[in-house]
Design a protein around this motif. Sequence first.
Motif, PDB file in Angstrom:
ATOM      1  N   MET A   1       0.838  -1.183   0.000  1.00  0.00           N
ATOM      2  CA  MET A   1       0.000   0.000   0.000  1.00  0.00           C
ATOM      3  C   MET A   1       0.886   1.251   0.000  1.00  0.00           C
ATOM      4  SD  MET A   1      -2.851   0.994   2.781  1.00  0.00           S
ATOM      5  CE  MET A   1      -4.343   1.611   2.164  1.00  0.00           C
ATOM      6  N   GLU A   2       0.473   2.233  -0.747  1.00  0.00           N
ATOM      7  CA  GLU A   2       1.236   3.471  -0.873  1.00  0.00           C
ATOM      8  C   GLU A   2       1.030   4.373   0.337  1.00  0.00           C
ATOM      9  OE1 GLU A   2       1.231   6.653  -4.211  1.00  0.00           O
ATOM     10  OE2 GLU A   2       0.951   4.674  -5.130  1.00  0.00           O
ATOM     11  N   GLN A   3       2.097   5.008   0.797  1.00  0.00           N
ATOM     12  CA  GLN A   3       1.994   5.935   1.922  1.00  0.00           C
ATOM     13  C   GLN A   3       1.977   7.363   1.390  1.00  0.00           C
ATOM     14  OE1 GLN A   3       5.151   5.619   4.737  1.00  0.00           O
ATOM     15  NE2 GLN A   3       4.301   7.143   6.093  1.00  0.00           N
ATOM     16  N   ASP A   4       1.064   8.177   1.922  1.00  0.00           N
ATOM     17  CA  ASP A   4       0.978   9.577   1.509  1.00  0.00           C
ATOM     18  C   ASP A   4       2.031  10.405   2.226  1.00  0.00           C
ATOM     19  OD1 ASP A   4      -1.193   9.100  -0.126  1.00  0.00           O
ATOM     20  OD2 ASP A   4      -2.643   9.536   1.443  1.00  0.00           O
ATOM     21  N   ASN A   5       2.577  11.382   1.524  1.00  0.00           N
ATOM     22  CA  ASN A   5       3.494  12.345   2.116  1.00  0.00           C
ATOM     23  C   ASN A   5       2.717  13.625   2.378  1.00  0.00           C
ATOM     24  OD1 ASN A   5       5.757  10.680   1.944  1.00  0.00           O
ATOM     25  ND2 ASN A   5       6.116  11.286  -0.157  1.00  0.00           N
ATOM     26  N   VAL A   6       2.844  14.160   3.588  1.00  0.00           N
ATOM     27  CA  VAL A   6       2.133  15.377   3.963  1.00  0.00           C
ATOM     28  C   VAL A   6       3.148  16.493   4.157  1.00  0.00           C
ATOM     29  CG1 VAL A   6       0.652  16.459   5.680  1.00  0.00           C
ATOM     30  CG2 VAL A   6       0.293  14.065   5.072  1.00  0.00           C
ATOM     31  N   PHE A   7       2.886  17.630   3.521  1.00  0.00           N
ATOM     32  CA  PHE A   7       3.706  18.821   3.688  1.00  0.00           C
ATOM     33  C   PHE A   7       2.795  19.988   4.004  1.00  0.00           C
ATOM     34  CE2 PHE A   7       6.356  16.138   1.078  1.00  0.00           C
ATOM     35  CZ  PHE A   7       7.622  16.341   1.610  1.00  0.00           C
ATOM     36  N   TYR A   8       3.280  20.895   4.802  1.00  0.00           N
ATOM     37  CA  TYR A   8       2.534  22.108   5.135  1.00  0.00           C
ATOM     38  C   TYR A   8       3.305  23.298   4.599  1.00  0.00           C
ATOM     39  CZ  TYR A   8       0.107  18.978   8.276  1.00  0.00           C
ATOM     40  OH  TYR A   8      -0.623  17.939   8.776  1.00  0.00           O
ATOM     41  N   VAL A   9       2.582  24.268   4.074  1.00  0.00           N
ATOM     42  CA  VAL A   9       3.188  25.477   3.532  1.00  0.00           C
ATOM     43  C   VAL A   9       2.693  26.657   4.344  1.00  0.00           C
ATOM     44  CG1 VAL A   9       3.424  26.960   1.510  1.00  0.00           C
ATOM     45  CG2 VAL A   9       3.276  24.476   1.226  1.00  0.00           C
ATOM     46  N   GLY A  10       3.627  27.450   4.856  1.00  0.00           N
ATOM     47  CA  GLY A  10       3.280  28.655   5.602  1.00  0.00           C
ATOM     48  C   GLY A  10       3.714  29.880   4.808  1.00  0.00           C
ATOM     49  N   VAL A  11       2.843  30.874   4.766  1.00  0.00           N
ATOM     50  CA  VAL A  11       3.151  32.102   4.031  1.00  0.00           C
ATOM     51  C   VAL A  11       2.925  33.290   4.963  1.00  0.00           C
ATOM     52  CG1 VAL A  11       2.619  33.519   2.014  1.00  0.00           C
ATOM     53  CG2 VAL A  11       2.399  31.034   1.878  1.00  0.00           C
ATOM     54  N   ASP A  12       3.952  34.094   5.157  1.00  0.00           N
ATOM     55  CA  ASP A  12       3.859  35.326   5.939  1.00  0.00           C
ATOM     56  C   ASP A  12       3.763  36.473   4.941  1.00  0.00           C
ATOM     57  OD1 ASP A  12       3.956  37.315   7.823  1.00  0.00           O
ATOM     58  OD2 ASP A  12       6.080  37.064   8.277  1.00  0.00           O
ATOM     59  N   VAL A  13       2.641  37.152   4.941  1.00  0.00           N
ATOM     60  CA  VAL A  13       2.361  38.158   3.916  1.00  0.00           C
ATOM     61  C   VAL A  13       2.460  39.561   4.502  1.00  0.00           C
ATOM     62  CG1 VAL A  13       0.631  38.966   2.273  1.00  0.00           C
ATOM     63  CG2 VAL A  13       0.824  36.538   2.770  1.00  0.00           C
ATOM     64  N   SER A  14       3.166  40.429   3.806  1.00  0.00           N
ATOM     65  CA  SER A  14       3.217  41.851   4.166  1.00  0.00           C
ATOM     66  C   SER A  14       3.266  42.655   2.872  1.00  0.00           C
ATOM     67  CB  SER A  14       4.439  42.144   5.035  1.00  0.00           C
ATOM     68  OG  SER A  14       5.618  42.071   4.268  1.00  0.00           O
ATOM     69  N   LYS A  15       3.172  43.959   2.981  1.00  0.00           N
ATOM     70  CA  LYS A  15       3.215  44.807   1.776  1.00  0.00           C
ATOM     71  C   LYS A  15       4.579  44.749   1.108  1.00  0.00           C
ATOM     72  CE  LYS A  15      -0.303  48.183   2.927  1.00  0.00           C
ATOM     73  NZ  LYS A  15      -0.603  49.592   3.113  1.00  0.00           N
ATOM     74  N   ALA A  16       5.637  44.586   1.897  1.00  0.00           N
ATOM     75  CA  ALA A  16       6.990  44.627   1.356  1.00  0.00           C
ATOM     76  C   ALA A  16       7.422  43.303   0.731  1.00  0.00           C
ATOM     77  CB  ALA A  16       7.975  45.018   2.451  1.00  0.00           C
ATOM     78  N   LYS A  17       7.053  42.162   1.362  1.00  0.00           N
ATOM     79  CA  LYS A  17       7.490  40.868   0.847  1.00  0.00           C
ATOM     80  C   LYS A  17       6.630  39.750   1.428  1.00  0.00           C
ATOM     81  CE  LYS A  17      10.944  40.486   4.451  1.00  0.00           C
ATOM     82  NZ  LYS A  17      12.343  40.426   4.765  1.00  0.00           N
ATOM     83  N   HIS A  18       6.689  38.586   0.798  1.00  0.00           N
ATOM     84  CA  HIS A  18       5.983  37.395   1.260  1.00  0.00           C
ATOM     85  C   HIS A  18       7.037  36.328   1.541  1.00  0.00           C
ATOM     86  CE1 HIS A  18       2.602  39.566  -0.202  1.00  0.00           C
ATOM     87  NE2 HIS A  18       2.715  39.208  -1.467  1.00  0.00           N
ATOM     88  N   ALA A  19       7.083  35.815   2.765  1.00  0.00           N
ATOM     89  CA  ALA A  19       8.030  34.772   3.134  1.00  0.00           C
ATOM     90  C   ALA A  19       7.316  33.421   3.119  1.00  0.00           C
ATOM     91  CB  ALA A  19       8.601  35.055   4.521  1.00  0.00           C
ATOM     92  N   VAL A  20       8.008  32.391   2.637  1.00  0.00           N
ATOM     93  CA  VAL A  20       7.412  31.066   2.500  1.00  0.00           C
ATOM     94  C   VAL A  20       8.277  30.034   3.228  1.00  0.00           C
ATOM     95  CG1 VAL A  20       6.685  29.299   0.852  1.00  0.00           C
ATOM     96  CG2 VAL A  20       6.492  31.713   0.243  1.00  0.00           C
ATOM     97  N   ALA A  21       7.616  29.146   4.001  1.00  0.00           N
ATOM     98  CA  ALA A  21       8.291  28.040   4.668  1.00  0.00           C
ATOM     99  C   ALA A  21       7.522  26.758   4.371  1.00  0.00           C
ATOM    100  CB  ALA A  21       8.365  28.275   6.167  1.00  0.00           C
TER     101      ALA A  21
END
Length: 53
Positions: free
Chosen positions: A1-21
């Motif tokens: 049976m195949e195992q699913d991979n789970v990833f979470y994406v976080g985005v910090d949004v501001s007027k100057a820039k958007h940071a991604v983790a």
Amino acid sequence: MEQDNVFYVGVDVSKAKHAVAIAEGGRGGEVRYFGEAFPRASSPEHRSREAEP
């Protein structure tokens, strides 16, 4: 049976820039800083604000 991979994406949004983790699922998952994106004046958000009366 195949195992699913789970990833979470976080985005910090501001007027100057958007940071991604990205974090792997699970308690011991690794968290990685992916980088920054700089908003452009041609973004859909900007265009929708221009259209408001």
